[in-house]
Design a protein around this motif. Structure first.
Motif, PDB file in Angstrom:
ATOM      1  N   LYS A 127       0.858  -1.194   0.000  1.00  0.00           N
ATOM      2  CA  LYS A 127       0.000   0.000   0.000  1.00  0.00           C
ATOM      3  C   LYS A 127       0.899   1.251   0.000  1.00  0.00           C
ATOM      4  O   LYS A 127       0.671   2.195  -0.773  1.00  0.00           O
ATOM      5  CB  LYS A 127      -0.937  -0.010   1.210  1.00  0.00           C
ATOM      6  CG  LYS A 127      -1.806   1.205   1.266  1.00  0.00           C
ATOM      7  CD  LYS A 127      -3.069   1.019   2.060  1.00  0.00           C
ATOM      8  CE  LYS A 127      -3.996   2.224   1.951  1.00  0.00           C
ATOM      9  NZ  LYS A 127      -3.392   3.519   1.941  1.00  0.00           N
ATOM     10  N   ALA A 128       1.928   1.219   0.860  1.00  0.00           N
ATOM     11  CA  ALA A 128       2.849   2.368   0.927  1.00  0.00           C
ATOM     12  C   ALA A 128       3.539   2.573  -0.420  1.00  0.00           C
ATOM     13  O   ALA A 128       3.713   3.703  -0.889  1.00  0.00           O
ATOM     14  CB  ALA A 128       3.871   2.122   2.028  1.00  0.00           C
ATOM     15  N   ARG A 129       3.918   1.459  -1.057  1.00  0.00           N
ATOM     16  CA  ARG A 129       4.598   1.541  -2.373  1.00  0.00           C
ATOM     17  C   ARG A 129       3.674   2.209  -3.394  1.00  0.00           C
ATOM     18  O   ARG A 129       4.086   3.114  -4.135  1.00  0.00           O
ATOM     19  CB  ARG A 129       4.971   0.119  -2.826  1.00  0.00           C
ATOM     20  CG  ARG A 129       5.599   0.043  -4.193  1.00  0.00           C
ATOM     21  CD  ARG A 129       6.030  -1.375  -4.521  1.00  0.00           C
ATOM     22  NE  ARG A 129       4.936  -2.266  -4.865  1.00  0.00           N
ATOM     23  CZ  ARG A 129       4.341  -2.329  -6.051  1.00  0.00           C
ATOM     24  NH1 ARG A 129       4.728  -1.534  -7.032  1.00  0.00           N
ATOM     25  NH2 ARG A 129       3.348  -3.172  -6.271  1.00  0.00           N
ATOM     26  N   ARG A 130       2.411   1.778  -3.415  1.00  0.00           N
ATOM     27  CA  ARG A 130       1.473   2.349  -4.395  1.00  0.00           C
ATOM     28  C   ARG A 130       1.172   3.815  -4.071  1.00  0.00           C
ATOM     29  O   ARG A 130       1.098   4.643  -4.976  1.00  0.00           O
ATOM     30  CB  ARG A 130       0.189   1.529  -4.441  1.00  0.00           C
ATOM     31  CG  ARG A 130       0.447   0.237  -5.197  1.00  0.00           C
ATOM     32  CD  ARG A 130      -0.635  -0.782  -5.069  1.00  0.00           C
ATOM     33  NE  ARG A 130      -0.084  -2.075  -5.525  1.00  0.00           N
ATOM     34  CZ  ARG A 130      -0.666  -3.222  -5.343  1.00  0.00           C
ATOM     35  NH1 ARG A 130      -1.811  -3.292  -4.737  1.00  0.00           N
ATOM     36  NH2 ARG A 130      -0.093  -4.319  -5.776  1.00  0.00           N
ATOM     37  N   ASP A 131       1.028   4.100  -2.766  1.00  0.00           N
ATOM     38  CA  ASP A 131       0.768   5.497  -2.363  1.00  0.00           C
ATOM     39  C   ASP A 131       1.897   6.414  -2.822  1.00  0.00           C
ATOM     40  O   ASP A 131       1.680   7.573  -3.163  1.00  0.00           O
ATOM     41  CB  ASP A 131       0.622   5.612  -0.834  1.00  0.00           C
ATOM     42  CG  ASP A 131      -0.685   5.003  -0.343  1.00  0.00           C
ATOM     43  OD1 ASP A 131      -1.540   4.666  -1.193  1.00  0.00           O
ATOM     44  OD2 ASP A 131      -0.836   4.836   0.884  1.00  0.00           O
ATOM     45  N   LEU A 132       3.121   5.887  -2.818  1.00  0.00           N
ATOM     46  CA  LEU A 132       4.279   6.692  -3.243  1.00  0.00           C
ATOM     47  C   LEU A 132       4.413   6.732  -4.769  1.00  0.00           C
ATOM     48  O   LEU A 132       5.294   7.392  -5.302  1.00  0.00           O
ATOM     49  CB  LEU A 132       5.569   6.082  -2.678  1.00  0.00           C
ATOM     50  CG  LEU A 132       6.080   6.540  -1.322  1.00  0.00           C
ATOM     51  CD1 LEU A 132       7.484   5.983  -1.091  1.00  0.00           C
ATOM     52  CD2 LEU A 132       6.122   8.056  -1.210  1.00  0.00           C
ATOM     53  N   GLY A 133       3.563   5.973  -5.446  1.00  0.00           N
ATOM     54  CA  GLY A 133       3.623   5.914  -6.911  1.00  0.00           C
ATOM     55  C   GLY A 133       4.839   5.157  -7.410  1.00  0.00           C
ATOM     56  O   GLY A 133       5.327   5.388  -8.521  1.00  0.00           O
TER      57      GLY A 133
END
Ligand SMILES: C[S@@+](CC[C@H](N)C(=O)[O-])C[C@H]1O[C@@H](n2cnc3c(N)ncnc32)[C@H](O)[C@@H]1O
Length: 338
Positions: free
Chosen positions: A59-65
């Motif tokens: 989730k953190a990875r996707r939030d950071l793009g």
């Protein structure tokens, strides 16, 4: 199972820690290394924790793009006597589920079993990014020395003399400091650990909430026909620390910063609302049995076990009809210093 409830209860702390770690340290790391220490094989709680941690990072990875696929190296540790084969048997479905839940841009997750004591080195230098452990670190490496005055008790109890209280604390301090020292070698600078330990709220070493299950167990043992010497030399290698004690040991050892402390409680009964209370008592006693049966067999032999746990069940049933019993969980989040 209480452990399952505890894992749910501590989910926000784990999520917060792992997201912070990802934002600060991990976006450019090809393979994130995570260890669950004292994972057990019962109920496969270990894999649900791993899946939860990976969900948070993804989730953190996707939030950071960050569009780059992330690989994971996961280590499940326990003592060599743990049933690692049960864990390994469920790995293929775990990996398939993970891939399905995460979608096409999910990388790989490699899972390894690591048999050995967490009171020794388990991993190479600066190898781990995140360490998790739940309901394991209250187990000492050995029964404290010099506790023969604790007659009639098997753990800290109302009648435990001060020298025995000190011996229990000293053993815990030694073991927990060793644990921190070993992990300080293995965790990268800025790496994090979230540890949940069965503990206590009070600064007093004897509290009902941290000792009562063993006082009741001592009653069951005292109801059996054992030689006095045999009874007096049986002790539980456990210590239930307070948040204050953990803070002091962490500061003294010096390798980690204590970021967050959270104290929570869970009922002895797995599900308070469940109608059939005897089923709950059975769960509680089963859980206690899985923890101490090997110690009992090596001290008293295996012929006494069924009778002993029948007696314990009766004692627990009476206690639970009269009073609310809880376990206290102390959860701490730590960062490896420079
Ligand atoms: C109550 S179980 C907790 C299992 C799991 N973490 C959970 O939350 O459901 C405690 C586990 O700690 C393990 N353990 C105790 N001492 C240990 C040590 N020195 N090194 C590694 N594992 C240990 C035990 O073998 C046991 O599997």
């Amino acid at each position: 199972m209480q452990q399952k409830q505890v894992l749910l209860l501590t989910k926000p702390i784990k999520e917060k820690a792992i997201k912070e770690l990802y934002y600060k340290e991990l976006p450019s790391i090809a393979t994130i290394c995570i260890a669950d220490l004292g994972c057990s094989s019962a109920e496969l709680n270990n894999l649900s924790v791993v899946s939860e941690l990976i969900h948070s990072i993804e989730k953190a990875r996707r939030d950071l793009g960050n569009g780059r696929q992330q690989d994971y190296q996961v280590y499940l540790n326990d003592l060599p006597s743990n049933d690692f084969n049960t864990i390994f048997g469920s790995l293929s479905s775990f990996e398939i589920n993970l891939k399905q839940e995460m979608g096409d841009d999910f990388g790989h997750c490699f899972v390894n079993g690591v048999p050995g004591s967490f009171y020794g080195r388990l991993f190479p230098n600066k190898h781990l990014h995140f360490v998790h452990s739940s309901y394991s670190l209250m187990w000492l490496s050995q029964v404290p020395k010099g506790i023969q005055d604790n007659k009639g008790n098997i753990y800290i109890a109302r009648t435990t003399p001060p020298n025995v209280l000190k011996a229990y604390y000293d053993q815990f301090e030694k073991d927990f400091s060793t644990f921190l020292r070993c992990r300080s070698e293995e965790v990268i600078t800025g790496g994090m650990m979230v540890l949940t330990i069965l503990g206590r709220k009070s600064d007093e070493q004897y509290t009902k909430e941290s000792c009562y299950e063993w006082e009741l167990f001592a009653n069951a043992l005292n109801d059996m026909v054992f030689e006095e010497e045999k009874l007096n030399t049986f002790n539980i290698p456990q210590y239930t620390p307070s948040a204050t004690e953990l803070g002091l040991i962490i500061e003294k050892e010096g390798s980690f910063t204590l970021d967050q402390t959270h104290v929570s409680e869970v009922n002895w009964e797995a599900n308070e609302n469940q109608k059939n209370k005897s089923v709950n008592h059975y769960d509680f006693v089963k859980c206690m049995r899985s923890v101490i049966e090997p110690l009992l067999i090596s001290h008293f032999g295996d012929t006494v076990i069924e009778e002993l746990f029948d007696k314990y069940m009766d004692i627990v049933r009476v206690s639970m009809a009269q009073e609310k019993n809880v376990f206290i969980n102390v959860t701490i989040s730590l960062t490896r210093k420079e």
